[in-house]
Enzyme design. Structure first.
Site, PDB file in Angstrom:
ATOM      1  N   ARG A 110       0.919  -1.012   0.187  1.00 41.46           N
ATOM      2  CA  ARG A 110      -0.316  -0.175  -0.109  1.00 41.46           C
ATOM      3  C   ARG A 110       0.700   1.767  -0.363  1.00 41.46           C
ATOM      4  O   ARG A 110       1.574   2.066   1.062  1.00 41.46           O
ATOM      5  CB  ARG A 110      -0.788   0.259   1.089  1.00 41.46           C
ATOM      6  CG  ARG A 110      -2.006   1.109   0.951  1.00 41.46           C
ATOM      7  CD  ARG A 110      -3.128   1.440   2.902  1.00 41.46           C
ATOM      8  NE  ARG A 110      -3.668   2.013   2.686  1.00 41.46           N
ATOM      9  CZ  ARG A 110      -4.874   2.685   2.235  1.00 41.46           C
ATOM     10  NH1 ARG A 110      -5.686   1.077   1.151  1.00 41.46           N
ATOM     11  NH2 ARG A 110      -5.404   3.042   2.741  1.00 41.46           N
ATOM     12  N   HIS A 137      -6.680   0.691  -7.132  1.00 39.17           N
ATOM     13  CA  HIS A 137      -7.094   0.632  -5.464  1.00 39.17           C
ATOM     14  C   HIS A 137      -8.428  -0.638  -6.340  1.00 39.17           C
ATOM     15  O   HIS A 137      -9.214  -0.398  -6.069  1.00 39.17           O
ATOM     16  CB  HIS A 137      -8.482   1.282  -5.103  1.00 39.17           C
ATOM     17  CG  HIS A 137      -8.305   1.164  -3.623  1.00 39.17           C
ATOM     18  ND1 HIS A 137      -7.754  -0.012  -3.173  1.00 39.17           N
ATOM     19  CD2 HIS A 137      -8.815   1.513  -2.465  1.00 39.17           C
ATOM     20  CE1 HIS A 137      -7.937   0.201  -1.734  1.00 39.17           C
ATOM     21  NE2 HIS A 137      -8.843   1.327  -1.628  1.00 39.17           N
ATOM     22  N   GLN A 140     -10.535  -2.839  -3.688  1.00 40.63           N
ATOM     23  CA  GLN A 140     -11.664  -2.570  -3.281  1.00 40.63           C
ATOM     24  C   GLN A 140     -12.841  -2.407  -4.667  1.00 40.63           C
ATOM     25  O   GLN A 140     -13.796  -2.838  -4.190  1.00 40.63           O
ATOM     26  CB  GLN A 140     -11.367  -0.302  -3.161  1.00 40.63           C
ATOM     27  CG  GLN A 140     -12.910  -0.185  -2.193  1.00 40.63           C
ATOM     28  CD  GLN A 140     -13.547  -0.313  -1.244  1.00 40.63           C
ATOM     29  OE1 GLN A 140     -12.403  -0.876   0.379  1.00 40.63           O
ATOM     30  NE2 GLN A 140     -14.626  -1.341  -1.012  1.00 40.63           N
ATOM     31  N   ASP A 223     -16.495   8.700  -2.666  1.00 37.44           N
ATOM     32  CA  ASP A 223     -15.335   8.786  -2.508  1.00 37.44           C
ATOM     33  C   ASP A 223     -14.899  10.278  -1.356  1.00 37.44           C
ATOM     34  O   ASP A 223     -15.395  10.760  -1.940  1.00 37.44           O
ATOM     35  CB  ASP A 223     -14.294   8.519  -3.462  1.00 37.44           C
ATOM     36  CG  ASP A 223     -13.028   7.818  -1.902  1.00 37.44           C
ATOM     37  OD1 ASP A 223     -13.037   7.519  -0.638  1.00 37.44           O
ATOM     38  OD2 ASP A 223     -11.956   7.504  -2.199  1.00 37.44           O
ATOM     39  N   CYS A 263     -16.510   3.693  -0.373  1.00 33.11           N
ATOM     40  CA  CYS A 263     -15.662   2.935  -0.303  1.00 33.11           C
ATOM     41  C   CYS A 263     -14.791   3.088   2.015  1.00 33.11           C
ATOM     42  O   CYS A 263     -13.975   2.147   2.044  1.00 33.11           O
ATOM     43  CB  CYS A 263     -13.936   2.400  -0.188  1.00 33.11           C
ATOM     44  SG  CYS A 263     -13.342   4.441  -1.206  1.00 33.11           S
ATOM     45  N   ARG A 291     -14.203  -7.024   2.301  1.00 32.18           N
ATOM     46  CA  ARG A 291     -12.612  -6.586   1.322  1.00 32.18           C
ATOM     47  C   ARG A 291     -12.057  -7.865   1.769  1.00 32.18           C
ATOM     48  O   ARG A 291     -11.122  -8.100   1.411  1.00 32.18           O
ATOM     49  CB  ARG A 291     -12.555  -5.653   2.456  1.00 32.18           C
ATOM     50  CG  ARG A 291     -12.512  -4.047   0.869  1.00 32.18           C
ATOM     51  CD  ARG A 291     -12.032  -3.828   0.544  1.00 32.18           C
ATOM     52  NE  ARG A 291     -10.167  -4.073   0.340  1.00 32.18           N
ATOM     53  CZ  ARG A 291      -9.108  -2.885   0.875  1.00 32.18           C
ATOM     54  NH1 ARG A 291      -9.783  -2.111   1.159  1.00 32.18           N
ATOM     55  NH2 ARG A 291      -8.127  -3.188   0.872  1.00 32.18           N
TER      56      ARG A 291
END
Length: 310
Positions: A110, A137, A140, A223, A263, A291
């Site tokens: 990450r 991402h 996700q 988001d 998310c 997830r």
């Protein structure tokens, strides 16, 4: 030859790395693995396997889902933060990839730029998973699509609305639209537009008015307006994003059975109203939990290939 890496390793660095057939398999496996989890059924296919998790960015869902998931599969997970590892003292990414991959079975990274994880993976002897970069991402969006399948069935041929800036989530959604064959309605404020160099699909339509982008959508997604690394722009972004909140009026323009996703973490009253995120169309908590399940399926696939267990 010393220092060489295998050429047949499968990585998951962006959504387009997998085919629709592979994703449909992962969705099936995630369904099986989630059922086992809910039934308290022990499932340990990865005994004596180790996942290393490398973090340059803060995390809640990514760390918890990968670490818990690896333990639930019977393996071990090791957390490394660049602040307390040699990466934080300037060790080359390429060297880190060589060393770490000789001591574990799979690695999640990450980080900031996509180039960092690409360089890391190029020197890794084991599969590398993108836990988030500035540009992508994919884990996700895989969880989001799995969540849509759970609630509404196939996403193929549907319309997904994206309201917000052109960030890593949007670029992964654009790749997903190409892979799965759905259409993306995109509405971004001026100055926060899509970078054409990061997009190859034509499966999207741009709308200046975010309310128009929601019209007829089967899924509305947003988001935070200020992502990690852009905190200094927060005041400027709040002005630019005025009117882009996903509220009840915008959801009313979507399809009657539309879902809302985010998310997380969320800022109620900014990018989404409390009435929407806490309302009946919201599936954000299932989305967050998923997830765990899709990443367990992903890790299993990258290490063991296709499994027929039901």
């Amino acid at each position: 030859m010393a220092g060489t890496t295998p050429t047949n390793i499968k990585h998951f660095l962006q959504f387009s790395d997998f085919t629709r057939d592979e994703f449909e398999y992962l969705i099936e496996r995630a369904t099986v693995i989630k059922r086992k989890f809910k039934n308290y059924e022990i499932y340990h296919p990865l005994v004596d396997r180790t996942l290393v998790m490398v973090f340059e960015k803060n995390s809640t869902r990514t760390r918890l889902s990968f670490e818990a998931g690896m333990h639930q599969l019977g393996g071990a997970a090791i957390y490394l933060n660049t602040r307390d590892s040699q990466l934080g003292r300037g060790e080359p990414v390429e060297d880190a990839g060589q060393v770490m991959s000789r001591m574990c079975d799979i690695i999640m990274v990450r980080t900031f730029g996509q180039d960092i994880i690409e360089r890391f993976a190029a020197h890794s002897r084991v599969p590398v998973i993108n836990g988030l970069t500035n540009e992508h991402h994919p884990c996700q969006v895989l969880a989001d699509i799995f969540t849509y399948y759970e609630h509404r069935g196939s996403i193929v041929g549907k319309t997904v609305a994206w309201i917000g800036d052109a960030n890593n989530m949007l670029y992964s959604w654009l790749q997903a639209a190409e892979v799965f064959g759905f259409h993306l309605n995109v509405s971004t404020p001026k100055g926060y537009d899509i970078d054409p160099q990061l997009v190859t699909t034509t499966n999207y339509t741009f709308f200046e008015n975010p309310s128009d982008a929601c019209a007829g959508a089967h899924l509305v997604n947003t988001d935070v307006w200020t992502s990690m690394g852009y905190e200094k722009e927060n005041a400027e972004r709040l002005k630019a994003f005025d009117g882009f909140i996903v509220d009840e009026a915008k959801m009313a323009r979507a399809s009657g059975d539309a879902l809302f996703m985010h998310c997380l973490p969320a800022h109620r009253g900014e990018e989404v109203s409390a009435g929407v995120i806490d309302g009946p169309q919201s599936v954000v908590w299932d989305e967050a939990e998923n997830r765990l399940h899709v990443q367990k399926a992903l890790i299993e696939y990258l290490l063991l290939g296709r499994i027929e267990d039901k």
